[in-house]
Enzyme design. Sequence first.
Site, short mmCIF file in Angstrom:
data_model
loop_
_atom_site.label_atom_id
_atom_site.label_comp_id
_atom_site.label_asym_id
_atom_site.label_seq_id
_atom_site.Cartn_x
_atom_site.Cartn_y
_atom_site.Cartn_z
N GLU A 301 -47.89 33.09 45.39
CA GLU A 301 -47.77 31.64 45.58
C GLU A 301 -48.30 31.31 46.97
O GLU A 301 -48.04 32.04 47.94
CB GLU A 301 -46.32 31.20 45.45
CG GLU A 301 -46.07 29.75 45.81
CD GLU A 301 -44.59 29.39 45.84
OE1 GLU A 301 -44.21 28.48 46.61
OE2 GLU A 301 -43.80 30.03 45.11
N GLU A 306 -46.27 21.52 52.42
CA GLU A 306 -44.89 21.47 51.96
C GLU A 306 -44.04 20.78 53.02
O GLU A 306 -43.91 21.28 54.14
CB GLU A 306 -44.35 22.87 51.67
CG GLU A 306 -42.94 22.86 51.09
CD GLU A 306 -42.47 24.25 50.71
OE1 GLU A 306 -41.52 24.36 49.91
OE2 GLU A 306 -43.06 25.24 51.20
#
Length: 531
Positions: A301, A306
């Site tokens: 990932e 974010e």
Amino acid sequence: PGPSPAAAPAAAAAGPLEIAPQFPPGAQQPLGAGAGLRHASGTSLSHASSRSSLVRGGSLRHMAGGVAGGANGGASSSVAGGDRSLNRAPSAMMYFDPAVSSKGTKGVASKFCTMTLLLIAALLGLVALVKLGRAAVGPPNQPVGKYGLVEAQEGDNFWDHYSFYAGPDSVGSNGYVEYVSKERAEELGIAYVRTEPVPADERPENLSNATAFEAETEGSRRAAKQGGATRQDWSDDGTETFVYMKTSPTEAGPRESVRLEGKRRFNRGLFILDLRHMPAGCGAWPAFWLTDEANWPVNGEIDIVEGVSYQSEAKTALHSTKGCTMDDVPNGVSTGTWDTAVGIPDKKTGIPDMTFRYAQDCYVYDPHQWVNQGCVAVDLEGDTLGMPLNAKGGGVYVLEWDPVGRHIRSWVFTPHASVPRNLMDAIRTAGGPADSRVAPDPDAWGLPYGYFPIGEGTSCPSGHFKNMRLVLNLAFCGSVAGNRYFLDCPAQFQKYPTCNEWIKSRPEELEEAYWKIRGVYIYEREWERKW
């Protein structure tokens, strides 16, 4: 017995004679043993004998290098086919010529050496042929050329590149949201495309060479000196088109939200996100990331963007299985630093470990880091995420995933006046004709804030990251923002004990939790032969 006197002169004329063994008178001699005199040259002379076995064609069948015979009348022969089967009596004698045997052994050895040398020569010739072929044809194709456009996600076609996931958040994230279908999102008005005029203070007649923004950040001052973009450069007709994604409250509490999952899988690429606003505020957890959910964390990932509540520093995080660490980063390849892991509870005692460590192990279950913390690069300039970013009109995030180049790199440019000219031109021309597009060149943008060595010769094999797709979503609370709620939102925590209760109260602050995206641009290096 011996040859007849008449035969002797002929034998002598042929050369020296070897005398065969003699037998007593009247004794039967083995077939062939008394077959006559043998010349040293190998010629065999035989006299008439009722027990001689003559092979049609004038040759005598030899066995085991000599002439075999049968004794005591036990010899049996089959002449018709030219072969003869002989029963050998114990008293039979074999004629053995050491000179002939030696010559045969030497011949076999010579043939073996010759064959061995020929085989070695053939192998060497094959290797030389392969090398010559590679030199003539060149190396195999590799993705090492310039970047070519794969997808330009803009305007109304933005949705075509994604599927809308409908349902609750994953168990691992556990966000306090309910993701909805495209039809439901359009009905609620939380997913739409809108064209807007460029604000008056950003129009060409009111701007000149980014001077209005030079004082905002050190990054914009540096970009202006290097020929960076100005805001008016982003529009040719005074308008811009944006993709909006928001959320909607519900009576039950969880907010209805949007989660887009890319239709294309990637194993490398250059991923660019140009936005004017990103979700921010207490409990907000937006993300723009690469993953393979069905094979997580085996296929890895990569979190490109974010945000968590009020955080204001851009971060890039990698999550993987065991065996991927960032302990071999070269000096001088990035401007950022690493996230830290301090106070991790001991698994047996529960006592926090206050040892200071950088989060440089991408393994999601590393015992010396927070669960699923991964290896996290952090931008040091500040105001590159969340509310401070929105106050500057957004920015551009870039992630380069290059296994052949043996690295993953990440940049953030905010405000837009700090975007390098090459990157701005690549974004502006991405939606145009192929022959007018500008290829992005990351080496012309300055150092990234994040640098992750991957691939051959590093501490992180590139196989840790593969077959991933883009995901763009907005969650609330959950396993990250929810667990940090009391730290990130101390004022809200005084009134609402949990993050979910805060979200359920429908605070006005959540009106700032939305995406406003100009476009997503994906490039891959072209295949070339290169040594």
